[in-house]
Design an enzyme around this catalytic site. Structure first.
Site, PDB file in Angstrom:
ATOM      1  N   HIS A 111       0.812  -1.216   0.000  1.00 54.48           N
ATOM      2  CA  HIS A 111       0.000   0.000   0.000  1.00 54.48           C
ATOM      3  C   HIS A 111       0.849   1.270   0.000  1.00 54.48           C
ATOM      4  O   HIS A 111       1.951   1.297   0.536  1.00 54.48           O
ATOM      5  CB  HIS A 111      -1.005   0.004   1.155  1.00 54.48           C
ATOM      6  CG  HIS A 111      -0.406  -0.011   2.534  1.00 54.48           C
ATOM      7  ND1 HIS A 111      -0.103   1.145   3.216  1.00 54.48           N
ATOM      8  CD2 HIS A 111      -0.075  -1.032   3.367  1.00 54.48           C
ATOM      9  CE1 HIS A 111       0.369   0.836   4.420  1.00 54.48           C
ATOM     10  NE2 HIS A 111       0.414  -0.482   4.531  1.00 54.48           N
ATOM     11  N   ASP A 140       6.333   0.775   6.656  1.00 56.46           N
ATOM     12  CA  ASP A 140       4.893   0.537   6.439  1.00 56.46           C
ATOM     13  C   ASP A 140       4.336   1.627   5.530  1.00 56.46           C
ATOM     14  O   ASP A 140       3.879   2.644   6.012  1.00 56.46           O
ATOM     15  CB  ASP A 140       4.215   0.518   7.810  1.00 56.46           C
ATOM     16  CG  ASP A 140       2.769   0.066   7.758  1.00 56.46           C
ATOM     17  OD1 ASP A 140       2.330  -0.382   6.692  1.00 56.46           O
ATOM     18  OD2 ASP A 140       2.083   0.164   8.790  1.00 56.46           O
ATOM     19  N   GLU A 174      -4.932   1.552   2.840  1.00 54.30           N
ATOM     20  CA  GLU A 174      -4.844   0.413   3.766  1.00 54.30           C
ATOM     21  C   GLU A 174      -4.905   0.861   5.216  1.00 54.30           C
ATOM     22  O   GLU A 174      -5.512   0.203   6.072  1.00 54.30           O
ATOM     23  CB  GLU A 174      -3.539  -0.361   3.524  1.00 54.30           C
ATOM     24  CG  GLU A 174      -3.482  -1.739   4.197  1.00 54.30           C
ATOM     25  CD  GLU A 174      -3.027  -1.709   5.647  1.00 54.30           C
ATOM     26  OE1 GLU A 174      -3.275  -2.689   6.369  1.00 54.30           O
ATOM     27  OE2 GLU A 174      -2.449  -0.693   6.107  1.00 54.30           O
ATOM     28  N   GLU A 175      -4.274   1.989   5.500  1.00 52.98           N
ATOM     29  CA  GLU A 175      -4.169   2.412   6.904  1.00 52.98           C
ATOM     30  C   GLU A 175      -5.498   2.855   7.498  1.00 52.98           C
ATOM     31  O   GLU A 175      -5.611   3.023   8.709  1.00 52.98           O
ATOM     32  CB  GLU A 175      -3.128   3.525   7.044  1.00 52.98           C
ATOM     33  CG  GLU A 175      -1.710   3.097   6.688  1.00 52.98           C
ATOM     34  CD  GLU A 175      -1.111   2.072   7.649  1.00 52.98           C
ATOM     35  OE1 GLU A 175      -1.822   1.622   8.565  1.00 52.98           O
ATOM     36  OE2 GLU A 175       0.055   1.718   7.461  1.00 52.98           O
ATOM     37  N   GLU A 199       3.369  -6.252   3.606  1.00 53.12           N
ATOM     38  CA  GLU A 199       3.456  -5.414   4.799  1.00 53.12           C
ATOM     39  C   GLU A 199       4.840  -5.615   5.415  1.00 53.12           C
ATOM     40  O   GLU A 199       5.513  -6.604   5.132  1.00 53.12           O
ATOM     41  CB  GLU A 199       2.369  -5.831   5.810  1.00 53.12           C
ATOM     42  CG  GLU A 199       0.969  -5.438   5.404  1.00 53.12           C
ATOM     43  CD  GLU A 199       0.667  -3.953   5.639  1.00 53.12           C
ATOM     44  OE1 GLU A 199       1.569  -3.201   6.073  1.00 53.12           O
ATOM     45  OE2 GLU A 199      -0.483  -3.555   5.379  1.00 53.12           O
ATOM     46  N   HIS A 390       3.361   3.293  12.767  1.00 46.51           N
ATOM     47  CA  HIS A 390       2.213   3.806  13.522  1.00 46.51           C
ATOM     48  C   HIS A 390       2.683   4.481  14.808  1.00 46.51           C
ATOM     49  O   HIS A 390       1.926   4.582  15.766  1.00 46.51           O
ATOM     50  CB  HIS A 390       1.217   2.695  13.885  1.00 46.51           C
ATOM     51  CG  HIS A 390       0.571   2.053  12.699  1.00 46.51           C
ATOM     52  ND1 HIS A 390      -0.764   1.751  12.644  1.00 46.51           N
ATOM     53  CD2 HIS A 390       1.068   1.664  11.511  1.00 46.51           C
ATOM     54  CE1 HIS A 390      -1.042   1.191  11.480  1.00 46.51           C
ATOM     55  NE2 HIS A 390       0.059   1.133  10.774  1.00 46.51           N
TER      56      HIS A 390
HETATM   57 ZN   LIG Z   1       0.787  -1.297   6.370  1.00 45.61          ZN
END
Ligand SMILES: [Zn+2]
Length: 418
Positions: A111, A140, A174-175, A199, A390
């Site tokens: 993504h 990510d 995606e997030e 991922e 994240h």
């Molecule tokens: Zn991801």
């Protein structure tokens, strides 16, 4: 996807043994390995190029630049490309198709969006510190995109065409649960034999062995909406029907329902009611977090909640509506997925590396959409090893670049041969 893998380390180690990385390793494919080593500086450059494009899930301009970047790179590799509109939200899906002369249909996904808001680079710039290359979204999932692009370059150089169709899909949401691309991923995945999702892999501070992921929870949102009747709280409270009281009752009545639904969990995490202080509450709403570890669990949870709600009210004449909004479906590697994971371990052994497995993580990924039909073999976390996603100070581990390029290119060759 979310980390929270530390407590799984032991289980993963046990599983690594169970999957049996035993037996003598094959010799490495020296051409691919040399190619992967030679490609490392170019991979680092691609990562820097992509991280320089800030592409949070709400950043339409950044997502458009990422789409141009990835589409250009796929074209340069010889793909036929197209843009597929998302059904909701900003950004666009980039699809690349390669047609080969083999039999297998293979899909690779990663993504383009990140969790970060604009101008994150101003406070968290790209920088290298030893084995760590830092940048927002670098693991990510820009590392996953880099693995795909550079592995395909290696295979192109090797003249590999042992596939009927090779599809690459990069999505922009995606997030936030892939609300505008999930169905496209599911529909396309169904038309393929194998889907490898890229991922990030857990970094070495979490666990050794650049693990692949064997299962991730599905997610959904539950909403309880209660309609009551307003009335003057002082003058005529008996005419009112208190939606807040009814909501409280229904939240407590349903709090344990998921315990009897295998593969489902529900926690009410928010409740709200507003309106004048001197009025019996007319409307109230609760929102809950749902986690799913089995296909079909969401439908069963819905039925169980409905029947509990129908069992009774605290306040007559109130009306309670339940809504379950699905996010990422659960992903559970089946027998075929586990067999493929064991082959990945054997491939790591060829280059004297140990590959571990993460049995399960609590966050959703697009592997769930890919696996939704149950048709293709799906395996997750072919991206670079990293940490801090994240969160803050996200980085990839540079020494995961060569093993991951080697793994991706070798496993594609093996899948092609099947
Ligand atoms: Zn991801």
């Amino acid at each position: 996807m979310q980390p929270s893998l530390r407590r799984l380390t032991h289980a993963a180690a046990v599983l690594a043994l169970a999957l049996g990385a035993a037996g003598s390793a094959r010799a490495a494919d020296q051409q691919l390995l040399d190619g992967a080593r030679a490609a490392q500086p170019a991979v680092i450059q691609s990562l820097k190029d992509m991280v320089s494009i800030e592409s949070g899930s709400a950043n339409a301009a950044g997502l458009a630049r990422m789409a141009s970047f990835t589409e250009g790179r796929l074209k340069a590799l010889g793909a036929t490309t197209e843009r597929i509109a998302v059904t909701r939200g900003p950004g666009t899906i980039v699809k690349g198709t390669f047609t080969g002369n083999g039999r297998r249909r293979i899909m690779l996904i990663a993504h383009m969006d990140t969790v970060y808001g604009p101008d994150t680079l101003a406070t968290q710039p790209i920088r290298q510190d030893g084995n760590r290359l830092y940048g927002p979204g670098i693991a990510d999932d820009k590392g996953g995109i880099a693995v795909i692009l550079h592995s395909l370059a290696l295979l192109k150089a090797a003249g590999w065409q042992d596939y009927a169709r090779l599809t690459v899909l990069f999505n922009p949401d995606e997030e936030v649960g892939s609300p505008g691309s999930g169905d496209t991923i599911a529909t396309l995945a169904e038309q393929h034999d194998v889907v490898l999702s890229c991922e990030p892999s857990a970094g070495s501070v979490v666990m050794k062995g650049q693990p692949l992921l064997l299962a991730s929870a599905g997610v959904a949102t539950a909403t309880l909406d209660v309609k009551g009747r307003a009335a003057h709280a002082g003058a005529a409270p008996e005419l009112g029907r208190n939606a807040l009281y009814e909501l409280s009752y229904q939240m407590l009545q349903t709090r344990d329902v998921a315990r009897d639904v295998p593969g489902a969990a529900l926690i009410w995490t928010r409740a709200s009611a507003s309106g004048p202080l001197n009025q019996v509450t007319e409307q109230a709403e609760a929102v809950g977090d749902v986690r799913l570890t089995r296909p079909g669990a969401l439908e069963k949870l819905q039925a169980a909640l409905q029947s509990k709600l129908a069992a009774g009210k605290l306040i007559p004449d109130t009306e309670t509506t339940l809504t379950l909004t699905p996010g990422h479906p659960p992903y559970v590697a089946d027998q075929r997925g586990r067999a493929l994971a064991a082959r990945a371990q054997a491939i790591y052994q060829e280059i004297d590396r140990e590959l571990t497995m993460v049995p399960q993580t609590g966050g959703g990924t697009d592997a769930g959409y890919a696996a939704r039909s149950g048709k293709p073999t799906v395996l997750e976390s072919f991206g670079l090893a990293g940490f801090g996603y994240h969160a803050r100070d996200e980085y990839i581990e540079i020494d995961s670049i060569v093993p991951r390029l080697y793994l991706m290119s070798r496993i594609l060759q093996e899948i092609g041969r099947d």
